[in-house]
Design a protein around this motif. Sequence first.
Motif, PDB file in Angstrom:
ATOM      1  N   LEU A 175       0.835  -1.208   0.000  1.00  0.00           N
ATOM      2  CA  LEU A 175       0.000   0.000   0.000  1.00  0.00           C
ATOM      3  C   LEU A 175       0.870   1.258   0.000  1.00  0.00           C
ATOM      4  CD1 LEU A 175      -2.801   1.334   0.249  1.00  0.00           C
ATOM      5  CD2 LEU A 175      -2.557   1.156   2.741  1.00  0.00           C
ATOM      6  N   ILE A 176       1.923   1.263   0.814  1.00  0.00           N
ATOM      7  CA  ILE A 176       2.828   2.421   0.849  1.00  0.00           C
ATOM      8  C   ILE A 176       3.515   2.597  -0.499  1.00  0.00           C
ATOM      9  CG2 ILE A 176       4.984   3.303   1.832  1.00  0.00           C
ATOM     10  CD1 ILE A 176       4.137   2.191   4.505  1.00  0.00           C
ATOM     11  N   LEU A 177       3.999   1.505  -1.076  1.00  0.00           N
ATOM     12  CA  LEU A 177       4.663   1.567  -2.389  1.00  0.00           C
ATOM     13  C   LEU A 177       3.733   2.163  -3.445  1.00  0.00           C
ATOM     14  CD1 LEU A 177       6.665  -1.776  -2.804  1.00  0.00           C
ATOM     15  CD2 LEU A 177       7.583   0.530  -2.995  1.00  0.00           C
ATOM     16  N   LEU A 178       2.518   1.653  -3.516  1.00  0.00           N
ATOM     17  CA  LEU A 178       1.562   2.120  -4.524  1.00  0.00           C
ATOM     18  C   LEU A 178       1.152   3.570  -4.281  1.00  0.00           C
ATOM     19  CD1 LEU A 178      -0.717  -1.038  -4.872  1.00  0.00           C
ATOM     20  CD2 LEU A 178       1.078  -0.265  -6.428  1.00  0.00           C
ATOM     21  N   THR A 179       1.028   3.945  -3.002  1.00  0.00           N
ATOM     22  CA  THR A 179       0.643   5.327  -2.676  1.00  0.00           C
ATOM     23  C   THR A 179       1.722   6.310  -3.098  1.00  0.00           C
ATOM     24  OG1 THR A 179      -0.655   4.540  -0.781  1.00  0.00           O
ATOM     25  CG2 THR A 179      -0.077   6.878  -0.827  1.00  0.00           C
ATOM     26  N   LEU A 197       6.163  -5.370  10.453  1.00  0.00           N
ATOM     27  CA  LEU A 197       4.713  -5.196  10.609  1.00  0.00           C
ATOM     28  C   LEU A 197       4.393  -3.783  11.084  1.00  0.00           C
ATOM     29  CD1 LEU A 197       1.794  -6.336  10.775  1.00  0.00           C
ATOM     30  CD2 LEU A 197       2.335  -7.066  13.110  1.00  0.00           C
ATOM     31  N   LEU A 198       5.238  -3.239  11.952  1.00  0.00           N
ATOM     32  CA  LEU A 198       5.004  -1.899  12.502  1.00  0.00           C
ATOM     33  C   LEU A 198       5.253  -0.798  11.477  1.00  0.00           C
ATOM     34  CD1 LEU A 198       6.604  -2.172  16.071  1.00  0.00           C
ATOM     35  CD2 LEU A 198       4.175  -2.170  15.487  1.00  0.00           C
ATOM     36  N   ASN A 199       6.204  -1.027  10.570  1.00  0.00           N
ATOM     37  CA  ASN A 199       6.577   0.029   9.613  1.00  0.00           C
ATOM     38  C   ASN A 199       5.385   0.622   8.864  1.00  0.00           C
ATOM     39  OD1 ASN A 199       9.246   0.034  10.272  1.00  0.00           O
ATOM     40  ND2 ASN A 199       9.963  -0.996   8.431  1.00  0.00           N
ATOM     41  N   PRO A 200       4.605  -0.191   8.140  1.00  0.00           N
ATOM     42  CA  PRO A 200       3.471   0.408   7.401  1.00  0.00           C
ATOM     43  C   PRO A 200       2.418   0.998   8.318  1.00  0.00           C
ATOM     44  CG  PRO A 200       3.412  -1.990   7.252  1.00  0.00           C
ATOM     45  CD  PRO A 200       4.725  -1.637   7.865  1.00  0.00           C
ATOM     46  N   ILE A 201       2.227   0.407   9.509  1.00  0.00           N
ATOM     47  CA  ILE A 201       1.230   0.932  10.451  1.00  0.00           C
ATOM     48  C   ILE A 201       1.646   2.318  10.936  1.00  0.00           C
ATOM     49  CG2 ILE A 201       0.155   0.611  12.714  1.00  0.00           C
ATOM     50  CD1 ILE A 201       0.406  -2.412  12.266  1.00  0.00           C
ATOM     51  N   ILE A 202       2.886   2.432  11.373  1.00  0.00           N
ATOM     52  CA  ILE A 202       3.384   3.703  11.913  1.00  0.00           C
ATOM     53  C   ILE A 202       3.432   4.768  10.832  1.00  0.00           C
ATOM     54  CG2 ILE A 202       5.427   4.852  12.853  1.00  0.00           C
ATOM     55  CD1 ILE A 202       5.973   2.281  14.450  1.00  0.00           C
ATOM     56  N   TYR A 203       3.939   4.404   9.656  1.00  0.00           N
ATOM     57  CA  TYR A 203       4.123   5.408   8.613  1.00  0.00           C
ATOM     58  C   TYR A 203       2.816   5.837   7.943  1.00  0.00           C
ATOM     59  CZ  TYR A 203       9.193   5.299   8.840  1.00  0.00           C
ATOM     60  OH  TYR A 203      10.496   5.425   9.265  1.00  0.00           O
ATOM     61  N   THR A 204       1.767   5.022   8.072  1.00  0.00           N
ATOM     62  CA  THR A 204       0.475   5.439   7.488  1.00  0.00           C
ATOM     63  C   THR A 204      -0.420   6.117   8.518  1.00  0.00           C
ATOM     64  OG1 THR A 204      -0.392   3.205   7.847  1.00  0.00           O
ATOM     65  CG2 THR A 204       0.454   3.723   5.656  1.00  0.00           C
ATOM     66  N   LEU A 205      -0.449   5.587   9.742  1.00  0.00           N
ATOM     67  CA  LEU A 205      -1.339   6.136  10.756  1.00  0.00           C
ATOM     68  C   LEU A 205      -0.799   7.422  11.375  1.00  0.00           C
ATOM     69  CD1 LEU A 205      -2.585   2.924  12.626  1.00  0.00           C
ATOM     70  CD2 LEU A 205      -3.691   4.198  10.789  1.00  0.00           C
ATOM     71  N   ARG A 206       0.535   7.561  11.430  1.00  0.00           N
ATOM     72  CA  ARG A 206       1.127   8.731  12.074  1.00  0.00           C
ATOM     73  C   ARG A 206       1.631   9.765  11.075  1.00  0.00           C
ATOM     74  NH1 ARG A 206       2.606   8.907  17.259  1.00  0.00           N
ATOM     75  NH2 ARG A 206       4.396  10.196  16.707  1.00  0.00           N
ATOM     76  N   ASN A 207       1.547   9.476   9.793  1.00  0.00           N
ATOM     77  CA  ASN A 207       2.072  10.405   8.801  1.00  0.00           C
ATOM     78  C   ASN A 207       0.929  11.083   8.055  1.00  0.00           C
ATOM     79  OD1 ASN A 207       3.176  11.318   6.135  1.00  0.00           O
ATOM     80  ND2 ASN A 207       5.071  10.536   7.038  1.00  0.00           N
TER      81      ASN A 207
END
Length: 318
Positions: A48-52, A287-297
Amino acid sequence: MGKTRNVSLDTVVTEFILLGLAHPRNLRVLLSLVFFTIYILTQLGNLLILLTVWADPKLHARPMYILLAVLSFLDMWLFSVTVPRIILSFTPASKAMPFGGCVAQLYFFHFLGSTQCFLYTLMAYDRYLAICRPLHYPVLMNGRLCTILVTGAWVAGSIHGSIQVILTFRLPYCGPNEVDYFFCDIPAVLRLACADTTVNELVTFVDIGVVAASCFMLILLSYANIVHAVLKMSTADGRRRAFSTCGSHLTVVTVYYVPCIFIYLRAGSKSPLDGAVAVFYTVVTPLLNPIIYTLRNQDVKSALKRITMGRGATSEHK
């Protein structure tokens, strides 16, 4: 210190048996489902991060998000090096891994892991330039320089992985062949070598432990300067946005580096705690990387909204 065993050419190891994680037998199905779910969620989150970043022009034009996309790409591959083997260890399938497979796994784990280590340092440097030297940032961190730095991180990671593989498998392995770990990693494999491993343990300490600790100290130094600069900002909103962005990165860095340093600065350790710590930085951190970078960014969340609204508008227009 290292140890030596007599080598018998008649008992050269051709495969390794990965014993996996210690676990109650009655929880095998549950554990396999848990790790499989984590694997799918992690891969989808990073995808999801890559595509975004790829789909949003505002993101892929900024070095910070180019580095984030590279981190997500690394996480996807690094996760695939270890987690499928963990899942396999909870099934009745054979736990054997060919000698060449063990070599490949150790190489790719240290190649991708060290590249990730360097990338975290680049991300801290990028945030330092953006916050502490904002007027010079477009010149000091442009797309061309970002590409060069990322390429350098990949090359350095590849060299590091090659060195570790050559040093580890130059030693003879004559049995036993049971790796008391969930993947072929240096400390676990070296215990099976039929030769003195003192040099290997020293190189592991210096090349992995000290390098990781040095990168971690550089990151902390960058963030010490960032905190000093943020506290001098005149607006509360500016301070909040800066701390939000940097807080996400620093959280991920801490949960990655601390367990890594714990394991590789104690290369000769046989503590049962090592397996649990290794699971933390090989499974939990990706597992935390996409959660942290999407929810906190806020930028990533805004980009996701723009993409979603854009697709919705396109559908309505059709």
